[in-house]
Design a protein around this motif. Sequence first.
Motif, short mmCIF file in Angstrom:
data_model
loop_
_atom_site.label_atom_id
_atom_site.label_comp_id
_atom_site.label_asym_id
_atom_site.label_seq_id
_atom_site.Cartn_x
_atom_site.Cartn_y
_atom_site.Cartn_z
N SER A 91 0.18 -3.06 -7.02
CA SER A 91 -0.72 -2.31 -7.89
C SER A 91 -1.96 -3.14 -8.22
O SER A 91 -3.06 -2.59 -8.32
CB SER A 91 -0.01 -1.84 -9.15
OG SER A 91 0.58 -2.92 -9.81
N SER A 92 -1.81 -4.47 -8.37
CA SER A 92 -3.01 -5.30 -8.61
C SER A 92 -3.94 -5.26 -7.41
O SER A 92 -5.16 -5.15 -7.57
CB SER A 92 -2.64 -6.76 -8.88
OG SER A 92 -1.54 -6.85 -9.70
N LEU A 95 -5.68 -2.02 -7.32
CA LEU A 95 -6.70 -1.98 -8.37
C LEU A 95 -7.95 -2.74 -7.94
O LEU A 95 -9.08 -2.24 -8.06
CB LEU A 95 -6.12 -2.58 -9.66
CG LEU A 95 -7.06 -2.72 -10.83
CD1 LEU A 95 -7.65 -1.39 -11.20
CD2 LEU A 95 -6.31 -3.29 -12.02
N MET A 149 0.45 4.08 -11.97
CA MET A 149 -0.79 4.58 -11.36
C MET A 149 -1.84 4.87 -12.42
O MET A 149 -3.03 4.61 -12.22
CB MET A 149 -0.49 5.87 -10.57
CG MET A 149 -0.05 5.58 -9.16
SD MET A 149 -1.29 4.61 -8.31
CE MET A 149 -0.31 3.37 -7.54
N VAL A 152 -3.38 1.68 -13.47
CA VAL A 152 -4.37 1.25 -12.47
C VAL A 152 -5.68 2.01 -12.67
O VAL A 152 -6.77 1.42 -12.68
CB VAL A 152 -3.82 1.45 -11.04
CG1 VAL A 152 -4.92 1.29 -10.01
CG2 VAL A 152 -2.71 0.47 -10.76
N ALA A 156 -9.26 0.57 -13.63
CA ALA A 156 -10.36 0.78 -12.68
C ALA A 156 -11.59 1.32 -13.40
O ALA A 156 -12.72 0.92 -13.11
CB ALA A 156 -9.92 1.72 -11.56
N LEU A 221 -2.76 -5.69 -16.01
CA LEU A 221 -1.76 -4.66 -15.72
C LEU A 221 -0.45 -4.99 -16.43
O LEU A 221 0.18 -4.12 -17.04
CB LEU A 221 -1.51 -4.59 -14.21
CG LEU A 221 -2.36 -3.62 -13.41
CD1 LEU A 221 -2.01 -3.76 -11.95
CD2 LEU A 221 -2.12 -2.20 -13.88
#
Lengths: 287, 230
Positions: A91-92, A95, A149, A152, A156, A221
């Motif tokens: 996920s990082s 992102l 999500m 993220v 973002a 996160l």
Amino acid sequence: MEIGLEKSVTVRKSKTRKDQTKLKLYVFSALVVVLLVIAAFASQLVPYDPYQQDLGKALQAPNSNYLLGTDRYGRDLLSRVIMGAQATIFSSLLLVCIISVIGTGVGLFCGYKGGKIDSLIMRISDVFLAFPGMVFAIAVAGVLGGGIMNAVLALACISWPKFARLARGQVLSVKNMPYISASKLSGSRPAKIIFKHILPNIMGPILVTATLDIGTMMMELAGLSFLGLGAMPPIAEWGSMMSNGRSMLQTSPWVILAPGGAIFITVMVFNLLGDTVRDVLDPKFKK
Amino acid sequence: MAVDGISFQINKGECLGLVGESGCGKSTTAKMITRLEAADEGGIFLNGKEITQAGNKELRAIYRDIQMIFQMPVDSFNPRIRLGESIMESMINQGMKRHRAKARAQECLAVCGLPKEFADRYPHQVSGGECQRASIARAIANQPSLLICDEATSALDVTIQAQILKLIRQFQNEMGMTCLLICHDLALVQEVCDRVLVMSNGRIVEEGTPDEIIMNPREEYTKRLIDSVL
């Protein structure tokens, strides 16, 4: 008078430093690859099922069966840390990909186009930069609801202006170089000028910032997850695992130390890689 | 205002010199002719056709006829692209096939006195003079009718300067190219140009053949310019 001594002069070779930087690049890249492989094959690597609860084995200290101990539901922490690598690292990376691509795109457009549209978009990015980032992310994540999500997306939303500013500044400095004029005189279209002549010449700083940001974004996160706005239980994610363990810090510290240590090591590896990438891309290094 | 109400014409096949001190608007004039910078007023004509308002598409066609050589040879090439690739760019933009463009680029390099291996080098791997030769190769690849040299030799040392000028002169004779030579060195201008314009503070103050201007300057500014060289 005659001086019969011949002084031997040794010129220190800049080679040593260069080799070290290269070596560092290889070592840290290899470490990152190891982390990525662990994350990618997490479900094959785990010694136990990370979601299997067994209250009879709850809160065991690290021992030969459970190398990092177990949490309060008796789940193996090593397995959960390995499984959590998947959620956290990917996920990082996602992102950072999103914000660097969007930010660079916006920056390229603004820097190349200039004029009113540039001012407008840059004022919008000022608004985002003026907000305390984490507070804004918490608000966005709160509105969107939990889930990794959404976390993220929330991050973002607040992080792209950094890349937009960076890219725009770089474009402005490259745009007036003679080779851009030469390319225009060769009859190149704007798209070709942007992607062939400008983008490759501004990639260096953007790449470095992106690599260094992987660590920061991972922490943010994890922070959101810690607050319960990221990954939802029972998903293994380092931030939420730390959050679960925080009440047992005095009695069973390993519950919080295992994911904490994982975050520490991963963020450090990515930051070291970022620093090395910066050294490698340094124009002085090339010569 | 860098350039203010200037008017001149260049005849076909002529070599026109544009001299003046730094900041007098020589380079801005060149940029306006190539439309890299917009003129507030007035018109620019190429072969009798006005190009002042030409759109992007027309402009790309016009750039087959106008080419420019820049002051800083190394900066005029993208540092991440091989010289050959940069030379090929204009030909590929006109729809030439890659292998033909490559052959033509090597041919142009050869004409400019560089072996064809230079096509595979990066700008920082060659010297300033070699880079300027490559930049001439790029400019002549499409056989333009007007070549603008914006201080093309001022970043080079004296012997290389002479070689580069000789090269430009040679192409001018062979291809019937028209040449606008922007320069601050009157001696070079005297050697190469058919006609000279003297610019000061964005205006053209004097015009004539190089010998006329150097032997009997009419304007005070021109006298000072000549005195400063000699």
